[in-house]
Scaffold this motif. Structure first.
Motif, PDB file in Angstrom:
ATOM      1  N   SER A   1       0.990  -0.999   0.024  1.00 12.98           N
ATOM      2  CA  SER A   1       0.072  -0.007  -0.156  1.00 12.98           C
ATOM      3  C   SER A   1       0.884   1.270   0.096  1.00 12.98           C
ATOM      4  O   SER A   1       2.193   1.096   0.399  1.00 12.98           O
ATOM      5  CB  SER A   1      -0.883   0.018   1.424  1.00 12.98           C
TER       6      SER A   1
ATOM      7  N   ASP B   1      -7.912   2.056   0.076  1.00 12.58           N
ATOM      8  CA  ASP B   1      -8.806   3.157  -0.483  1.00 12.58           C
ATOM      9  C   ASP B   1     -10.262   3.011   0.138  1.00 12.58           C
ATOM     10  O   ASP B   1     -10.638   1.836   0.400  1.00 12.58           O
ATOM     11  CB  ASP B   1      -9.038   3.282  -1.970  1.00 12.58           C
TER      12      ASP B   1
ATOM     13  N   ALA C   1      -4.667   8.627  -0.382  1.00  9.59           N
ATOM     14  CA  ALA C   1      -3.778   8.859  -1.585  1.00  9.59           C
ATOM     15  C   ALA C   1      -4.444   9.028  -2.956  1.00  9.59           C
ATOM     16  O   ALA C   1      -3.986   9.475  -3.763  1.00  9.59           O
ATOM     17  CB  ALA C   1      -2.857   7.634  -1.605  1.00  9.59           C
ATOM     18  N   SER C   2      -5.509   8.398  -3.142  1.00  6.05           N
ATOM     19  CA  SER C   2      -6.355   8.406  -4.204  1.00  6.05           C
ATOM     20  C   SER C   2      -6.870   9.772  -4.511  1.00  6.05           C
ATOM     21  O   SER C   2      -7.264  10.137  -5.572  1.00  6.05           O
ATOM     22  CB  SER C   2      -7.604   7.664  -4.326  1.00  6.05           C
TER      23      SER C   2
END
Ligand code: CTP
Length: 406
Positions: A15, A125, A157-158
């Motif tokens: 990740s 996510d 992070a997306s």
């Protein structure tokens, strides 16, 4: 509780939060643990093994899984010896494999071989975390006794926001401590802990305060909760999150702290006054903002000594005070203990670099009313907290024995 002598396995999976495992590893070793890191193939794409090898001082277990190799046998033996296995970050993929007993690489094989408690720290996510498949896998693991932490909500992070973030390192370490110490030697105790500084107003925007961070008091509250105590935490303003499970009483001034402490005192069996109470307050705080550009004389008046009042009122509770000294620590601390009439004084030398106020570590001297003096080595504050609580328990037992007629 120190992590000294603890043998841990840290599994890291692929990740973006893999870089945070580096900070986790650093904290685990700082607390005294010996850690073997096992990287999944995808984790290596995010952070190289050299970083983990350097920080752990050990070879990093690779993804090159050869069940026939001597290494494999040895590392499976290591999994059997480990006190805990942590997977952080844990992807949806590793949760699924662990839930179904799939062992197709080193880490998932270790998870099957391990006899120790397992802590999973998911990071992914938000949409994935909510997926029914992940929910079902997490439920399976939890049913089987695996501790799966809840991810935090926030920016991902997306670029989206949601539940999926890697939790605070402190939260992970605390969850690990709970796994390692099922002993609840403070069950039935009711601790009243004060922490942080107090703020004494000068006018609506200014105040007198000090550099206390609250870490020692919060560490004591957290450790006591883990060891089974009920905890009331009376705290001045700090940047810390109150530990889950404590009755939290936020205060600003010394007078508010005094009222809160006296209010909760009756139920307490142990009182720990780690707060750095401001010794003085402005005699007349201005109700409007004081304008600058002229000399100003501030008249200060002393605050009541809460600790002395507690000791005087409550001879049945075990009363612990703290002292911040800069010179002749042992003699000043002994005088303070006697002046305040308390059972135990935790003295630290605030003139030393790297310990005490605002620092992560502390090095303290424990002085008790029966004449005992015990120096503790320099340790991270959570470890100091556990050592203080253990010392309170043993002093109290010894005192009860002394009181028992022969
Ligand atoms: N304390 C308190 N109330 C105050 C001042 C201090 O309860 N008004 C408590 C602190 O929480 C700590 C202990 O007393 O547990 C020692 O505080 P310290 O400020 O070091 O002691 P003082 O008695 O103020 O002595 P001095 O400042 O002269 O060193």
């Amino acid at each position: 509780m120190s992590l000294d002598g603890r043998e841990l396995i840290l599994g890291v999976t692929g990740s973006i939060a893999a870089y945070k495992a580096v900070y986790l590893l650093r904290e685990l070793t700082r607390l005294g643990a010996s850690v073997t890191v096992c990287l999944s193939e995808h984790a290596r794409e995010f952070v190289g093994p050299l970083t983990f090898r350097t920080l752990s001082g050990r070879a990093v277990l690779s993804n090159l899984f050869d069940p026939q190799s001597a290494d494999a046998v040895e590392h499976v033996a290591l999994a059997e010896r480990a006190h805990a296995v942590i997977v952080a970050p844990a992807t949806a993929n590793v949760l699924a494999k662990a839930a179904h007993g799939i062992a197709d690489d080193f880490l998932t094989t270790l998870l099957l071989a391990a006899r120790a408690p397992v802590l999973m720290v998911p990071a992914m996510d938000g949409g994935m975390w909510e997926h029914a498949a992940v929910t079902a896998n997490v439920a399976t693991l939890r049913r089987r006794g695996v501790t799966v932490l809840e991810p935090e909500t926030g920016a991902l992070a997306s670029g989206l926001s949601g539940k999926g973030r890697f939790p605070d390192i402190d939260e992970i370490v605390e969850a690990l401590r709970r796994l390692l110490v099922p002993a609840r030697d403070l069950a039935g105790e009711r601790l009243l802990v004060t922490a942080g500084p107090t703020r004494e107003p000068i006018d609506p925007v200014r105040y007198i305060s000090n550099r206390s961070s609250g870490k020692m008091g919060y560490g004591l509250a957290t450790a006591a909760l883990r060891r089974g105590a009920e905890v009331t935490l009376v705290s001045g303003p700090t940047a810390l999150t109150p530990p889950a499970g404590a009755v939290f009483v936020p205060v600003q001034t010394a007078e508010e702290m005094r009222e809160a402490v006296l209010h909760h005192l009756d139920r307490a069996t142990i009182v720990v006054k780690a707060a750095a109470v401001a010794d003085y307050r402005a005699r007349h705080a201005s109700s409007t903002k004081i304008k600058g550009k002229r000399d100003l004389t501030l008249e200060l008046t002393p605050n009541a000594d809460i600790l002395a009042e507690v000791a005087a009122r409550r001879p049945n509770a075990f009363v612990v005070g703290f002292a911040a000294e800069t010179d002749d620590v042992a003699a000043n601390a002994r005088a303070k203990l006697e002046r305040k009439g308390i059972d135990l004084l935790v003295a630290n030398d605030v003139s030393q670099q790297g310990i005490g106020f605002e620092a992560e570590d502390n090095e303290v001297l424990l002085l008790d009313r029966w004449g005992g003096v015990r120096p503790l080595p320099r340790m991270p504050k959570p470890n100091v907290a556990d050592a203080i609580l253990s010392h309170v328990l043993s002093l109290r037992t010894a005192a009860a024995t002394r009181k028992t007629p022969a």
